[in-house]
Design an enzyme around this catalytic site. Structure first.
Site, PDB file in Angstrom:
ATOM      1  N   LYS A  83     -13.838  10.791  19.681  1.00 33.10           N
ATOM      2  CA  LYS A  83     -15.282  11.006  19.725  1.00 33.10           C
ATOM      3  C   LYS A  83     -15.931   9.820  20.423  1.00 33.10           C
ATOM      4  O   LYS A  83     -15.519   8.674  20.242  1.00 33.10           O
ATOM      5  CB  LYS A  83     -15.872  11.198  18.326  1.00 33.10           C
ATOM      6  CG  LYS A  83     -15.582  10.086  17.336  1.00 33.10           C
ATOM      7  CD  LYS A  83     -16.124  10.438  15.952  1.00 33.10           C
ATOM      8  CE  LYS A  83     -15.750   9.373  14.931  1.00 33.10           C
ATOM      9  NZ  LYS A  83     -16.247   9.695  13.566  1.00 33.10           N
ATOM     10  N   PHE A 107     -13.576  25.510  18.423  1.00 31.07           N
ATOM     11  CA  PHE A 107     -13.015  24.477  19.298  1.00 31.07           C
ATOM     12  C   PHE A 107     -11.523  24.251  19.063  1.00 31.07           C
ATOM     13  O   PHE A 107     -10.906  23.431  19.736  1.00 31.07           O
ATOM     14  CB  PHE A 107     -13.758  23.148  19.170  1.00 31.07           C
ATOM     15  CG  PHE A 107     -13.960  22.658  17.754  1.00 31.07           C
ATOM     16  CD1 PHE A 107     -12.899  22.246  16.969  1.00 31.07           C
ATOM     17  CD2 PHE A 107     -15.235  22.607  17.222  1.00 31.07           C
ATOM     18  CE1 PHE A 107     -13.090  21.792  15.674  1.00 31.07           C
ATOM     19  CE2 PHE A 107     -15.449  22.151  15.918  1.00 31.07           C
ATOM     20  CZ  PHE A 107     -14.364  21.739  15.151  1.00 31.07           C
ATOM     21  N   LYS A 159     -20.283  17.073  21.439  1.00 30.68           N
ATOM     22  CA  LYS A 159     -20.086  16.974  19.991  1.00 30.68           C
ATOM     23  C   LYS A 159     -21.263  17.661  19.310  1.00 30.68           C
ATOM     24  O   LYS A 159     -22.392  17.165  19.359  1.00 30.68           O
ATOM     25  CB  LYS A 159     -19.994  15.506  19.549  1.00 30.68           C
ATOM     26  CG  LYS A 159     -19.594  15.336  18.095  1.00 30.68           C
ATOM     27  CD  LYS A 159     -19.467  13.869  17.728  1.00 30.68           C
ATOM     28  CE  LYS A 159     -18.874  13.696  16.342  1.00 30.68           C
ATOM     29  NZ  LYS A 159     -19.638  14.387  15.283  1.00 30.68           N
ATOM     30  N   ARG A 208      -5.857  12.652  11.357  1.00 33.78           N
ATOM     31  CA  ARG A 208      -6.536  11.864  12.380  1.00 33.78           C
ATOM     32  C   ARG A 208      -5.561  11.458  13.471  1.00 33.78           C
ATOM     33  O   ARG A 208      -4.475  10.964  13.184  1.00 33.78           O
ATOM     34  CB  ARG A 208      -7.187  10.639  11.744  1.00 33.78           C
ATOM     35  CG  ARG A 208      -8.393  10.115  12.513  1.00 33.78           C
ATOM     36  CD  ARG A 208      -9.186   9.137  11.679  1.00 33.78           C
ATOM     37  NE  ARG A 208      -9.810   9.738  10.518  1.00 33.78           N
ATOM     38  CZ  ARG A 208     -10.925  10.442  10.536  1.00 33.78           C
ATOM     39  NH1 ARG A 208     -11.548  10.668  11.688  1.00 33.78           N
ATOM     40  NH2 ARG A 208     -11.430  10.950   9.430  1.00 33.78           N
TER      41      ARG A 208
END
Length: 276
Positions: free
Chosen positions: A192, A116, A44, A186
């Site tokens: 994450k 990404f 991340k 989302r």
């Protein structure tokens, strides 16, 4: 000190050109019940998210990022989603660079655009990884990168990798389901994972510094959306203690659980919230 305060105001308050706010893929928090073998894993990055619409870079908030023409000269005509990144623990520096209305060439030469995701591209995420790598090879831009994706065999290996990277200063890990089709909003297709929790609070005051911080800010007094008020001093650099975030600024901080009174434990300043 006055010069530094003027610089901070220019960085965070100078009006930027607006664009349509991009619809992005957003992550949920890691869940222990997933099969990690079905996910691609990546570091991340602690940078500034930027959407490339084929012509310009646009911030998550919908502002045009004033990148030098030479920086994006060899970017493709198709849309990309990625992170403008400098290095680990360099968020303040990268935010300063990319939020300036007039870009400074020498600063932009130090950063890269790490892709990404391929917006609206067909196929699974595994197929999109191959497509991103092909674009990177075709474009041959020194500033266009692809975020490395890797696999883990089990949860023990996942958390070992998390520990290894966090010790090196990484923010955490991202997990993207191998079979996920591109979908904004989302989703549990994107997760994450960090060893700490983070959230936001508003700066409402300052606590004066003592000792070596005499004449500077010792801590920020902040208020959570739930109305909890507490101080955050850990994580503040000397520069931030000299020119702290203004009253009303929203900051992001990390913490580890709550006290019996509902106050975040071991709160540590991370960054001023990216608003541009």
């Amino acid at each position: 000190m006055i010069k530094k305060l003027i610089l901070v105001l220019l960085i965070y308050c100078y009006p930027l050109s607006a664009a349509s706010k991009p619809e992005l893929v957003l992550a949920k928090v890691y869940s222990a019940d997933i099969d990690v073998e079905q996910y691609w894993v990546s570091e991340k990055l602690d940078g500034v998210r930027a959407f490339w619409d084929g012509k310009q870079l646009i911030s998550r908030g919908g502002n045009i990022i004033a990148a030098p023409a030479w920086f994006v000269a060899d970017f493709p005509a198709q849309a990309l989603d990625g992170e403008l990144w400098l290095d680990r623990n360099k968020f303040a520096e990268i935010l300063s660079i990319v939020s300036k209305h007039q870009p400074i060439d020498s600063e932009w030469q130090t950063i890269g655009y790490y892709v990404f995701e391929l917006p609206d591209a067909a196929g699974t995420f595994t197929e999109r990884i191959r497509a991103m790598q092909a674009i990177h090879q075709q474009q041959n831009s020194p500033y266009l990168k692809v975020v490395p994706q890797f696999r883990v065999a089990n949860k023990a290996e996942l958390f070992a990798k998390l520990s290894e990277l966090e010790q090196l200063g990484a923010e955490g890990l991202m997990l993207h389901h191998q079979d996920a089709f591109y979908k904004t909003g989302r989703s549990s297709d994107l997760l994450k994972l960090k060893t700490y929790q983070d959230t936001e609070a508003e700066v409402i005051g300052y606590r004066p510094g003592r000792g070596k911080y005499q004449g500077m800010v010792g801590a920020l007094i902040v208020k959570t959306p739930e109305g909890k008020v507490f101080a955050i001093g850990s994580g503040l650099t000397d520069e931030l203690r000299q020119t702290p975030p203004e009253i009303g600024t929203v900051i992001t901080y990390r913490y580890n659980g709550y006290t019996n009174n509902g106050i975040p434990r071991f709160a540590r300043f991370l960054r001023v919230r990216e608003t541009f």
